[in-house]
Design a protein around this motif. Structure first.
Motif, PDB file in Angstrom:
ATOM      1  N   LEU A  28      20.767 -16.476   9.208  1.00  0.00           N
ATOM      2  CA  LEU A  28      20.854 -17.923   9.029  1.00  0.00           C
ATOM      3  C   LEU A  28      19.929 -18.643   9.996  1.00  0.00           C
ATOM      4  N   GLY A  29      19.823 -18.117  11.214  1.00  0.00           N
ATOM      5  CA  GLY A  29      18.895 -18.700  12.169  1.00  0.00           C
ATOM      6  C   GLY A  29      17.457 -18.580  11.706  1.00  0.00           C
ATOM      7  N   GLY A  30      17.095 -17.428  11.139  1.00  0.00           N
ATOM      8  CA  GLY A  30      15.742 -17.258  10.632  1.00  0.00           C
ATOM      9  C   GLY A  30      15.434 -18.221   9.505  1.00  0.00           C
ATOM     10  N   ALA A  31      16.392 -18.391   8.584  1.00  0.00           N
ATOM     11  CA  ALA A  31      16.188 -19.338   7.487  1.00  0.00           C
ATOM     12  C   ALA A  31      16.072 -20.762   8.007  1.00  0.00           C
ATOM     13  N   SER A  32      16.899 -21.109   8.979  1.00  0.00           N
ATOM     14  CA  SER A  32      16.847 -22.453   9.554  1.00  0.00           C
ATOM     15  C   SER A  32      15.523 -22.690  10.272  1.00  0.00           C
ATOM     16  N   GLY A  33      15.038 -21.680  10.989  1.00  0.00           N
ATOM     17  CA  GLY A  33      13.759 -21.813  11.674  1.00  0.00           C
ATOM     18  C   GLY A  33      12.607 -22.009  10.710  1.00  0.00           C
ATOM     19  N   ALA A  34      12.634 -21.284   9.581  1.00  0.00           N
ATOM     20  CA  ALA A  34      11.586 -21.442   8.572  1.00  0.00           C
ATOM     21  C   ALA A  34      11.608 -22.852   8.000  1.00  0.00           C
ATOM     22  N   VAL A  35      12.803 -23.366   7.672  1.00  0.00           N
ATOM     23  CA  VAL A  35      12.901 -24.715   7.119  1.00  0.00           C
ATOM     24  C   VAL A  35      12.479 -25.757   8.161  1.00  0.00           C
ATOM     25  N   ALA A  36      12.814 -25.520   9.423  1.00  0.00           N
ATOM     26  CA  ALA A  36      12.374 -26.438  10.479  1.00  0.00           C
ATOM     27  C   ALA A  36      10.854 -26.469  10.571  1.00  0.00           C
ATOM     28  N   ASP A  61      23.713 -29.463   9.972  1.00  0.00           N
ATOM     29  CA  ASP A  61      22.612 -29.663  10.925  1.00  0.00           C
ATOM     30  C   ASP A  61      21.352 -30.239  10.279  1.00  0.00           C
ATOM     31  N   VAL A  62      21.543 -31.238   9.445  1.00  0.00           N
ATOM     32  CA  VAL A  62      20.406 -31.921   8.827  1.00  0.00           C
ATOM     33  C   VAL A  62      19.609 -32.693   9.876  1.00  0.00           C
ATOM     34  N   VAL A  63      20.293 -33.291  10.833  1.00  0.00           N
ATOM     35  CA  VAL A  63      19.600 -34.044  11.883  1.00  0.00           C
ATOM     36  C   VAL A  63      18.720 -33.117  12.710  1.00  0.00           C
ATOM     37  N   ALA A  64      19.274 -31.985  13.130  1.00  0.00           N
ATOM     38  CA  ALA A  64      18.521 -31.066  13.991  1.00  0.00           C
ATOM     39  C   ALA A  64      17.306 -30.488  13.291  1.00  0.00           C
ATOM     40  N   VAL A  65      17.414 -30.205  11.995  1.00  0.00           N
ATOM     41  CA  VAL A  65      16.322 -29.542  11.274  1.00  0.00           C
ATOM     42  C   VAL A  65      15.380 -30.552  10.628  1.00  0.00           C
ATOM     43  N   HIS A  66      15.910 -31.468   9.841  1.00  0.00           N
ATOM     44  CA  HIS A  66      15.047 -32.355   9.054  1.00  0.00           C
ATOM     45  C   HIS A  66      14.641 -33.620   9.816  1.00  0.00           C
ATOM     46  N   PHE A  67      15.585 -34.290  10.452  1.00  0.00           N
ATOM     47  CA  PHE A  67      15.247 -35.518  11.172  1.00  0.00           C
ATOM     48  C   PHE A  67      14.379 -35.206  12.394  1.00  0.00           C
ATOM     49  N   VAL A  68      14.855 -34.286  13.223  1.00  0.00           N
ATOM     50  CA  VAL A  68      14.064 -33.911  14.389  1.00  0.00           C
ATOM     51  C   VAL A  68      12.728 -33.320  13.956  1.00  0.00           C
ATOM     52  N   GLY A  69      12.739 -32.469  12.919  1.00  0.00           N
ATOM     53  CA  GLY A  69      11.493 -31.878  12.437  1.00  0.00           C
ATOM     54  C   GLY A  69      10.524 -32.917  11.906  1.00  0.00           C
ATOM     55  N   GLY A  70      11.008 -33.864  11.111  1.00  0.00           N
ATOM     56  CA  GLY A  70      10.137 -34.892  10.558  1.00  0.00           C
ATOM     57  C   GLY A  70       9.535 -35.780  11.620  1.00  0.00           C
ATOM     58  N   VAL A  71      10.369 -36.217  12.572  1.00  0.00           N
ATOM     59  CA  VAL A  71       9.866 -37.051  13.669  1.00  0.00           C
ATOM     60  C   VAL A  71       8.892 -36.261  14.541  1.00  0.00           C
ATOM     61  N   LEU A  72       9.272 -35.032  14.867  1.00  0.00           N
ATOM     62  CA  LEU A  72       8.429 -34.189  15.720  1.00  0.00           C
ATOM     63  C   LEU A  72       7.061 -33.969  15.088  1.00  0.00           C
ATOM     64  N   GLY A  73       7.032 -33.608  13.809  1.00  0.00           N
ATOM     65  CA  GLY A  73       5.764 -33.372  13.135  1.00  0.00           C
ATOM     66  C   GLY A  73       4.906 -34.610  13.057  1.00  0.00           C
ATOM     67  N   SER A  74       5.531 -35.757  12.808  1.00  0.00           N
ATOM     68  CA  SER A  74       4.780 -37.008  12.734  1.00  0.00           C
ATOM     69  C   SER A  74       4.121 -37.335  14.065  1.00  0.00           C
ATOM     70  N   LEU A  75       4.816 -37.049  15.162  1.00  0.00           N
ATOM     71  CA  LEU A  75       4.250 -37.315  16.484  1.00  0.00           C
ATOM     72  C   LEU A  75       3.218 -36.260  16.878  1.00  0.00           C
ATOM     73  N   LEU A  76       3.478 -34.999  16.517  1.00  0.00           N
ATOM     74  CA  LEU A  76       2.523 -33.943  16.866  1.00  0.00           C
ATOM     75  C   LEU A  76       1.184 -34.130  16.156  1.00  0.00           C
TER      76      LEU A  76
END
Length: 554
Positions: A271-279, A324-339
């Motif tokens: 599950l962690g591997g799948a979550s990391g891929a989606v992140a 954990d939608v916030v941790a994966v999608h919200f944090v990921g979307g914001v992080l990618g936009s800033l990176l």
């Protein structure tokens, strides 16, 4: 130069639209495998509803607000394309082709279809956070409104040439802000309105099927190639760059998440591997067509670490984000936009801009910060208003007592019937309208003389011969006062054989139904006769005398 339809680009965009559509059932599987077995169908339906509701809303209003001619403020498009009445015809107000570059075009309806798939999956992301708490009709009303007045304007801001954030110079290749940041901010607002699950975080449930979740993750990964590689609307080098960036970032996110998980908990889980891929996929989304392959590797690795660490935020801040939608999608979307403000390279795409690491200074990063804050604030504020309005009218949250049995309440059936007993044939029939389940009058034991015995008769029956209604009726007529049926296995003289790809497997322990019956002593013979009816051979079992009879009466 006259506009000429490009067949290769058109085919590519249509293929990518199909891939993005495929992501929605993939998301449904990804989420459904993580909830309890009694909420599986409800989660699947919450993700499938946008396929209908949002599609209709997009055709009627969503597209014209997002991609109609700017109304003059950079905030929304005008309503001239309401219902797509003129979107596929010439002349104005809607051109027959969506211009990709001078002299190169795809049909407008191909573009409408491609963008519609993004509008569908965006609100579906929310359901992972609200698992176990959504009323079906309230959710349908919510997404119909949200897709029009939240998603469509944000798409206009960033993806329409006249949008105010596009004019500012902010960049979002495939939805880091339009999709993931807007959905993540909406999650936070929704959780304020609907609240926590009962007794969270002290009580929780285990995933019902992690294999189903992994299937969903694989479908998401596959579909994400269309999500990111199709956004340039052309089959060219930029599309190839976006595709490899998508895969590399997902791979890096998967590996780094597993390493972080192993160091943190001692286990590197599937599950962690799948979550990391989606992140990794969510984080590369705003960057995919603007960065190099090596940069995408770094972005995916950062995503795997940061999103994994973000899992604990919900416990610290007290919001019940179930999956954990916030941790994966919200944090990921914001992080990618800033990176993107650090890793952007014009050498990857001439329409992009250089980030801080490639001589572009802090200009792009600053514009990305403004865009992220604007999108998050707008989505959060309007989502809260919509959710409150829906909750106070049609209702958005289910009663707490129903949280753990949504399939039974909302679907009138459960997802799984894998045990031997529920899989047996039984009574039923067509039903014209919803009705309460029929009740049976349970026979009471006939009073016996003081000191008389009640017997507990136990038998092992053949499940292939049992119909539950026939068994229950027969035992009731025999005088049974209580019947309990459980699964069991028993040794048999002739093992059953099953063959798979030429390999014969003998089953020495056969499946049986263990039936325990309380009956007055004079009814023991009748119960044994019933057992004989439902067994291929003499039933294995025994009779036990229980005294006194009064102890079993209520």
């Amino acid at each position: 130069m006259p506009n000429v339809l490009n067949g290769a680009d058109t085919a590519w965009v249509l293929l990518c639209a199909a891939l993005v559509l495929f992501m929605t059932p993939g998301l449904a599987f990804f989420y459904a495998g993580q909830v309890s077995s009694r909420n599986t169908l409800a989660m699947l339906q919450q993700n499938f509803i946008p396929l209908g509701v949002v599609s209709i809303a997009w055709i009627l209003l969503g597209y014209t607000i997002a991609f109609g001619d700017d109304a003059g403020t950079g905030l929304v498009g005008n309503l001239k394309l309401f219902g797509l009445v003129q979107a596929g015809t010439t002349p104005a107000p809607a051109p027959a082709f969506h211009v990709v570059a001078p002299g190169v075009t795809i049909p407008t309806l191909a573009f409408v279809t491609f963008q519609m798939m993004f509008a569908i999956i965006t609100p579906a992301l929310i359901t992972g956070a609200t698992a176990g708490r959504l009323r079906l009709i309230g959710w349908a009303v919510f997404i119909a409104i949200w897709s029009v007045i939240v998603y469509a304007p944000i798409a206009h801001w960033l993806w329409h040439p006249g949008g105010w954030l596009a004019g500012l110079g902010a960049q979002d290749w495939a939805g880091g802000m339009v999709v993931h940041t807007s959905a993540g901010a909406a999650v936070l607002a929704m959780l304020i309105v609907i609240g926590r699950r009962r007794n969270w975080p002290k009580l929780g449930t285990l995933p019902n099927s992690l294999p189903l979740t992994i299937v969903g993750a694989g479908v998401l990964w596959f579909g994400w190639f269309g999500f990111n590689a199709g956004d340039g609307l052309r089959a060219d080098m930029v599309a190839a760059q976006a595709m490899i960036n998508t895969h590399v970032a997902a791979a890096a996110g998967l590996v780094v998440w597993l390493i972080a998980e192993r160091l943190r908990s001692g286990h590197a889980t599937v599950l962690g591997g799948a979550s990391g891929a989606v992140a990794g996929l969510a984080t590369i989304t705003p960057c995919a067509g603007y960065v190099s392959t090596l940069s995408s590797l770094a972005i995916g690795a950062i995503a795997g670490l940061v999103c994994c660490l973000a899992l604990r935020v919900k416990f610290r801040l007290g919001f019940d984000d179930a999956l954990d939608v916030v941790a994966v999608h919200f944090v990921g979307g914001v992080l990618g936009s800033l990176l993107l403000g650090f890793f952007g390279q014009r050498s990857a795409n001439s329409l992009g801009a250089n980030g801080l690491f490639f001589g572009g200074g802090g200009g792009l990063l600053g514009r990305q910060v403004v865009a992220v804050l604007a999108v998050a604030a707008f989505s959060f504020g309007l989502t809260w208003l919509i959710a409150v309005a829906v909750e106070r009218t049609v209702g958005l949250r289910v009663p707490p007592a129903d949280e753990g049995r949504l399939d039974r309440v909302q679907q009138a059936v459960e997802a799984y019937h894998l045990d031997a007993i529920s899989g047996l044939p039984g009574s039923g029939g067509p039903e014209a309208r919803p009705a309460a389940a029929p009740t049976r009058e349970v026979p009471r034991p006939v009073p016996e003389a003081p000191g008389s015995a009640t017997s507990l008769v136990t038998g092992l029956l053949d499940p292939e011969r049992v119909h539950t209604d026939e068994l229950e009726d027969a035992l009731s007529r025999a005088g049974a006062s209580s019947v309990v049926v459980t699964e069991a296995h028993a040794a048999v003289e002739t093992p059953q054989a099953q063959t798979v790809r030429g390999y014969r497997r003998n089953l020495e322990l056969a499946s049986r139904l263990r039936v325990e019956v309380l009956v007055a002593e004079r009814g023991v013979g009748a119960v044994l006769d019933v057992f004989d009816r439902f067994s291929a051979e003499h039933p294995e079992g025994f009779v036990q005398v229980v005294r006194p009879n009064a102890s079993i009466q209520r």
